[in-house]
Design an enzyme around this catalytic site. Structure first.
Site, PDB file in Angstrom:
ATOM      1  CD  GLN A 106      -2.644  -1.257   2.576  1.00  0.00           C
ATOM      2  OE1 GLN A 106      -2.113  -1.747   3.562  1.00  0.00           O
ATOM      3  NE2 GLN A 106      -3.874  -0.772   2.593  1.00  0.00           N
TER       4      GLN A 106
ATOM      5  CB  VAL B 166       3.300   5.809  -2.957  1.00  0.00           C
ATOM      6  CG1 VAL B 166       1.819   5.483  -2.991  1.00  0.00           C
ATOM      7  CG2 VAL B 166       3.603   6.941  -1.976  1.00  0.00           C
ATOM      8  CG  ASP B 167       7.957   3.579   0.616  1.00  0.00           C
ATOM      9  OD1 ASP B 167       8.142   2.511  -0.005  1.00  0.00           O
ATOM     10  OD2 ASP B 167       7.565   3.621   1.797  1.00  0.00           O
TER      11      ASP B 167
ATOM     12  CG  HIS C 107      -2.662   2.652  -2.450  1.00  0.00           C
ATOM     13  ND1 HIS C 107      -2.594   2.721  -1.076  1.00  0.00           N
ATOM     14  CD2 HIS C 107      -3.754   1.894  -2.734  1.00  0.00           C
ATOM     15  CE1 HIS C 107      -3.610   2.045  -0.549  1.00  0.00           C
ATOM     16  NE2 HIS C 107      -4.321   1.535  -1.532  1.00  0.00           N
TER      17      HIS C 107
ATOM     18  CB  CYS D 211      -0.970  14.761 -18.350  1.00  0.00           C
ATOM     19  SG  CYS D 211      -2.123  15.993 -19.025  1.00  0.00           S
TER      20      CYS D 211
ATOM     21  CB  CYS E 276       0.542  18.408 -19.151  1.00  0.00           C
ATOM     22  SG  CYS E 276       1.100  17.106 -20.296  1.00  0.00           S
TER      23      CYS E 276
ATOM     24  N   GLY F 115       2.738  -4.313   8.970  1.00  0.00           N
ATOM     25  CA  GLY F 115       2.755  -2.867   9.117  1.00  0.00           C
ATOM     26  C   GLY F 115       1.581  -2.148   8.508  1.00  0.00           C
ATOM     27  CB  SER F 116      -1.246  -2.726   6.676  1.00  0.00           C
ATOM     28  OG  SER F 116      -2.459  -2.133   6.227  1.00  0.00           O
ATOM     29  CB  SER F 117      -4.039   0.454  10.539  1.00  0.00           C
ATOM     30  OG  SER F 117      -4.361   1.285   9.443  1.00  0.00           O
TER      31      SER F 117
END
Length: 317
Positions: free
Chosen positions: A131, A133-134, A149, A157, A209, A249-251
């Site tokens: 989940q 985005v890093d 995600h 764009c 854009c 590590g996810s709630s």
């Protein structure tokens, strides 16, 4: 994705797109009691190929703050509707993202990310669903990853659908806003997806854009948007091919992740959750461990035995 929790900050955009301003935490050692708990996980997961679902709690040891951990700052991520419908909020978002991106790109994988890469190398995984985005899983060496995600390092764009690297858009924003980073670059708090705690945004110039002049958006899923169908299908396939699901590590607050826990439990697959604090998936868990994520994954990566191949052999260890 579902709407953010009602207790979050009232400032739209606080919590969307940001970078870590804190020092990366060390994993630390496990106590005998924690090792005993992890033995229960090893017993439950042994000889099964695993699908793994990770959340923001995995990246805290890389210095990226959590959304909903015990010590996290309440946040109210900007919705897609706010982003496209309000020019002032969009300017605020991009200004804070511009600063946050320069923090987040400096984050390095931690022991938990490296442990999951090792588990993949050992043949223990059907795949990894994140989940986050890093992109720290990919940086650590994991190759079979569904970035549920999206990722912070791409921009799209909304008009012509052209895709750009975040680095190129950062250069464009720097040309349009000379000196802005120097004036505001010491933001005290940054969110897991790159939103810096900065209020001086009124004079920020948003980049159009480069292809069509349309509206640019970081290429990850906002609240109010749906996860692309092909990603969801790939993630379900990983769970279907697995013998068990490991959540790290996810709630599980948002349905985009919780649905995979429900799916695994519905089909009789063991679900092990490693997370400090309650999750929405606890009722579906075969085992819930209130332990540090990085050190737990590092332990499991070495303690889990090889899985059995379809031909009766063993996976490489």
């Amino acid at each position: 994705m579902t709407t953010p929790p009602p207790h979050a900050s009232s400032l739209p955009g606080f919590g969307m797109t940001g970078f870590a301003s804190t020092d990366a935490a060390a994993a630390g050692g496990l106590t005998p009691e924690e090792i005993a708990d992890l033995r229960s996980a090893v017993k439950l997961l042994a000889r099964k190929r695993l699908a793994v679902l990770t959340g923001a709690g995995l990246s805290t040891d890389s210095g990226i703050p959590d959304y909903r951990g015990p010590n996290s700052v309440p946040r109210s991520p900007m919705t897609f509707q706010q982003f496209v419908g309000d020019e002032a909020l969009r300017r605020r978002y991009w200004a804070r993202n511009h600063i946050g991106w320069h923090h987040l790109r400096r984050a390095d994988p931690n022991d938990g990310h490296r442990a999951l890469a090792l588990m993949e190398q050992r043949g223990l995984l059907t795949g990894l669903i994140t989940q986050n985005v890093d992109r720290l899983h990919s940086a650590a060496g994991s190759t079979t990853v569904v970035d549920l995600h999206g990722t912070y390092d791409r921009v799209v764009c909304l008009q012509c659908r052209s895709s750009f690297s975040r680095r190129d858009i950062a250069r464009l924003l720097e040309r349009l806003n000379p000196g802005y980073l120097e004036r505001t670059g010491d933001a005290g708090d940054v969110a897991p997806d790159a939103d810096a705690d900065v209020d001086d945004t009124s004079d920020f110039t948003v980049a159009p854009c480069p292809v069509c002049g349309g509206m640019l958006k970081p290429d990850f899923v906002y609240f109010g948007e749906n996860v692309p169908k092909d990603r969801v299908e790939r993630a379900y396939a990983m769970v279907d091919d697995a013998g068990a699901l490991l959540v790290a590590g996810s709630s599980l607050t948002v349905m985009s992740g919780l649905r995979f826990v429900r799916h695994a439990a519905k089909h009789g697959k063991p679900v092990v959750i490693v997370n400090r604090g309650a999750t929405r998936g606890d009722e579906f868990a075969s085992l819930k461990l209130e332990l540090g994520v990085s050190e737990s994954l590092a332990h499991l990566a070495h303690a889990l035995p090889p899985t059995e191949n379809h031909d009766g052999g063993s996976s490489p260890s």
